[in-house]
Design a protein around this motif. Structure first.
Motif, short mmCIF file in Angstrom:
data_model
loop_
_atom_site.label_atom_id
_atom_site.label_comp_id
_atom_site.label_asym_id
_atom_site.label_seq_id
_atom_site.Cartn_x
_atom_site.Cartn_y
_atom_site.Cartn_z
N HIS A 217 0.65 -1.35 -0.12
CA HIS A 217 0.10 -0.07 -0.12
C HIS A 217 0.78 1.16 0.16
O HIS A 217 0.29 2.57 0.02
CB HIS A 217 -0.89 -0.07 1.28
CG HIS A 217 -2.10 -0.94 0.87
ND1 HIS A 217 -3.18 -0.44 0.24
CD2 HIS A 217 -2.12 -2.10 1.40
CE1 HIS A 217 -4.02 -1.48 0.46
NE2 HIS A 217 -3.48 -2.62 0.69
N GLY A 218 2.12 1.21 -0.26
CA GLY A 218 2.96 2.30 -0.09
C GLY A 218 3.41 2.93 1.32
O GLY A 218 3.52 4.12 1.31
N TRP A 219 3.11 2.03 2.41
CA TRP A 219 3.29 2.75 3.83
C TRP A 219 4.64 2.39 4.25
O TRP A 219 4.92 2.55 5.35
CB TRP A 219 2.14 2.38 4.70
CG TRP A 219 0.67 2.82 4.15
CD1 TRP A 219 0.42 3.98 3.49
CD2 TRP A 219 -0.40 2.34 4.55
NE1 TRP A 219 -0.66 4.19 3.58
CE2 TRP A 219 -1.41 3.23 4.17
CE3 TRP A 219 -0.99 1.08 5.22
CZ2 TRP A 219 -2.79 2.84 4.03
CZ3 TRP A 219 -2.17 0.79 5.18
CH2 TRP A 219 -3.29 1.79 4.80
N GLY A 220 5.45 1.49 3.74
CA GLY A 220 6.40 1.01 4.25
C GLY A 220 7.65 1.96 4.26
O GLY A 220 7.65 3.04 3.53
N PRO A 221 9.01 1.52 4.81
CA PRO A 221 10.17 2.44 4.65
C PRO A 221 10.77 2.61 3.44
O PRO A 221 11.35 3.61 3.18
CB PRO A 221 11.07 1.75 5.63
CG PRO A 221 10.73 0.13 5.53
CD PRO A 221 9.16 0.17 5.39
N GLN A 222 10.43 1.70 2.65
CA GLN A 222 11.23 1.93 1.25
C GLN A 222 10.40 3.22 0.51
O GLN A 222 9.17 3.40 0.81
CB GLN A 222 10.78 0.74 0.37
CG GLN A 222 9.68 0.26 -0.10
CD GLN A 222 8.41 -0.08 1.01
OE1 GLN A 222 8.98 -0.42 2.01
NE2 GLN A 222 7.27 -0.22 0.58
N PRO A 223 10.84 3.71 -0.70
CA PRO A 223 10.41 4.72 -1.24
C PRO A 223 8.88 4.43 -2.15
O PRO A 223 9.16 3.13 -2.49
CB PRO A 223 11.42 5.13 -2.27
CG PRO A 223 12.77 4.65 -1.96
CD PRO A 223 12.34 3.52 -1.08
N GLY A 224 7.98 5.35 -1.84
CA GLY A 224 6.73 5.10 -2.29
C GLY A 224 6.69 5.47 -3.79
O GLY A 224 7.70 5.66 -4.40
#
Length: 116
Positions: free
Chosen positions: A20-27
């Protein structure tokens, strides 16, 4: 014999957050990329796409979405199954499919369309 894969709850939450784009990696880099990654932004309520974009894009401003939905923008609002609205990227074209068997014999709607 079947084996069952068991994930710890933290690993499952991390996988969902990443999707969902909420992680620590770039979204996603912008609204069109976000809409592509999410298979469209749900837009049945006026605020829903704004909240979605605000929670996933750190630099998001409300004007970004208004501009993206303008006639020359990167998103288009589409009415889908059960009359739900979604915002999707304009560079995505649906593949033509044959009509559903139930709708192939249905009369035109609205009724005055048959005489137009």
């Amino acid at each position: 014999m079947h084996s069952t894969l068991t994930l710890p709850a933290a690993a499952e939450r991390a996988a969902i957050a990443s999707r969902h784009g909420w992680g620590p990696q770039p979204g996603p880099a912008g609204l069109a990329a976000l809409a592509t990654a999410q298979a469209g932004l749900h837009a049945a309520r006026l605020l829903t796409p704004y909240v979605t974009a605000h929670t996933r894009l750190p630099e998001f401003r409300a004007d970004d979405l208004r501009h993206a939905l303008s006639p020359h923008g990167t998103l288009v609002k589409v009415r889908c199954v059960r009359r739900t609205l979604h915002c999707g990227p304009t560079n995505t074209r649906p593949t033509p499919t044959p009509p559903h068997c139930a709708s192939a014999s249905a009369p035109p709607w609205p009724p005055h369309a048959a005489t137009a």
